[in-house]
Scaffold this motif. Structure first.
Motif, PDB file in Angstrom:
ATOM      1  N   GLU A   1       0.840  -1.249   0.074  1.00 51.38           N
ATOM      2  CA  GLU A   1       0.004  -0.105   0.054  1.00 51.38           C
ATOM      3  C   GLU A   1       0.945   1.241  -0.009  1.00 51.38           C
ATOM      4  OE1 GLU A   1      -2.870   0.166   3.250  1.00 51.38           O
ATOM      5  OE2 GLU A   1      -3.764  -2.045   2.596  1.00 51.38           O
ATOM      6  N   THR A   2       0.361   2.329  -0.701  1.00 53.10           N
ATOM      7  CA  THR A   2       1.159   3.427  -0.845  1.00 53.10           C
ATOM      8  C   THR A   2       1.086   4.107   0.604  1.00 53.10           C
ATOM      9  OG1 THR A   2       1.499   5.499  -1.726  1.00 53.10           O
ATOM     10  CG2 THR A   2      -0.900   4.912  -1.621  1.00 53.10           C
ATOM     11  N   SER A   3       2.371   4.662   0.940  1.00 51.56           N
ATOM     12  CA  SER A   3       2.196   5.629   2.276  1.00 51.56           C
ATOM     13  C   SER A   3       1.913   6.983   2.053  1.00 51.56           C
ATOM     14  CB  SER A   3       3.472   5.348   2.825  1.00 51.56           C
ATOM     15  OG  SER A   3       4.760   5.656   2.079  1.00 51.56           O
TER      16      SER A   3
ATOM     17  N   LYS B   1       0.660  10.704   1.721  1.00 50.85           N
ATOM     18  CA  LYS B   1      -0.381  11.380   2.385  1.00 50.85           C
ATOM     19  C   LYS B   1      -0.702  12.611   1.535  1.00 50.85           C
ATOM     20  CE  LYS B   1       1.555  10.240   7.099  1.00 50.85           C
ATOM     21  NZ  LYS B   1       2.311  10.565   8.123  1.00 50.85           N
TER      22      LYS B   1
ATOM     23  N   GLU C   1       9.497  11.814   3.559  1.00 49.04           N
ATOM     24  CA  GLU C   1       8.142  11.008   3.480  1.00 49.04           C
ATOM     25  C   GLU C   1       7.474  11.555   2.253  1.00 49.04           C
ATOM     26  OE1 GLU C   1       8.944  13.033   6.179  1.00 49.04           O
ATOM     27  OE2 GLU C   1       9.282  11.442   7.726  1.00 49.04           O
TER      28      GLU C   1
END
Length: 313
Positions: A10-12, A14, A38
């Motif tokens: 899953e992509t992190s 945001k 990030e």
């Protein structure tokens, strides 16, 4: 044929909406989100997506959205699907009452949309009910956000170093003039560090949920500031204390009251504790000057909100 396995990671990433994307705080926040380790997908909210500044953001990969902070309905599409919202208001350009309305409107929309986190940037000590008019609007917005069902963190920057930018010609001509009395030290912050702190919060919002932070990076008297300016610019800069009554005529009642409070009480932020908590060294005054071309100054690096407001009239 070799078997291939689908990537189910899953992509992190945001998605963060930054209010006031083309302003000073919004702009540096976007800089640090785009440059963070990030992964952030950045949306920028502005009233003027066709402006040169907004187009420049779009060229850097920012998803620029139109929105009017006076009209909640124009904000819902911009907020839809984001993980976090960064709220920045400006009492000087919007006015005190309208800045409160702006902050509450976007907070309402963020809470209604179920965003995971809100970061609100106001002013140093705005939560302390000091009776200083310039600090009260942000204090009201923070109290309102705390009443909503939304996770949030609050940053409260002190006096911005870039407030000197419009006066660079006077400084280079030899005079640093502010309504700061002899011997009084003024805590200050590089606006870039506000953006860095917000990006740090959004990298791990659970660590900062519910907390508020007064942000400062350095502290000097007017004479010390003049000495540092002299050393950086090679100009012979002398400090001059503008009487508060004279400042009231030039800056208005609210700003004069704020400087009077600086003289009588002022900020006392524990900068060492702040650096330990955020994990980076905040910019000192000399570093700010060198970073923003004061060694060869020919134009302001930024225009403070108060000056923008004065330019409208």
């Amino acid at each position: 044929m070799a078997e291939t396995t689908a990537d189910t990671t899953e992509t992190s990433e945001k998605t963060v909406l930054v209010v006031g994307a083309t302003g000073n705080q919004g702009g540096v926040t976007i800089d640090h989100l785009l440059g963070a380790e990030e992964e952030f997908a950045v949306r920028g909210l502005t009233r003027t997506p066709d402006s040169e500044a907004a187009r420049a953001l779009a060229e850097r990969g920012v998803d620029v959205r139109r929105g009017n902070l006076n009209d909640k309905e124009t904000l819902r599409a911009a907020v839809d699907g984001v993980d976090a919202v960064v709220i920045v208001t400006n009492i000087w350009t919007a006015g005190f009452d309208e800045s409160v309305r702006h902050g509450k409107n976007i907070a309402d929309v963020a809470a209604d949309a179920g965003v995971n986190h809100v970061v609100f940037s106001g002013a140093g000590y705005h939560d302390r009910n000091l009776g200083v008019a310039a600090l009260e609007p942000a204090g009201e917005v923070e109290r309102y956000i705390r009443s909503l069902d939304v996770s949030a963190t609050y940053v409260r920057p002190v006096w911005f170093m870039h407030n000197l930018e419009p006066a660079f010609e006077d400084v280079l001509d030899g005079t640093l003039a502010l309504p700061i009395e002899e011997g009084v030290t003024l805590q200050m912050i590089d606006v870039d560090d506000v953006g860095r702190a917000i990006a740090r919060i959004l990298a791990d919002p659970n660590e900062f949920t519910g907390e508020g932070f007064d942000l400062a990076g350095d502290e000097h008297s007017l004479a010390e500031m003049a000495q540092i300016l002299s050393e950086v610019t090679d100009a012979d800069v002398q400090p001059f204390t503008v009487p508060v009554e004279e400042a009231r005529k030039e800056m208005g009642e609210e700003m004069a009251e704020l400087f009077q409070w600086f003289n009588n009480e002022g900020y006392a932020v524990d900068t060492e504790d702040l650096e330990r908590r955020f994990g980076f060294e905040f910019t000192n005054f000399r570093e700010y000057l060198e970073k923003n071309d004061w060694t060869d100054k020919n134009r302001p690096a930024r225009i403070p909100g108060l000056v923008k407001a004065m330019m409208k009239h």
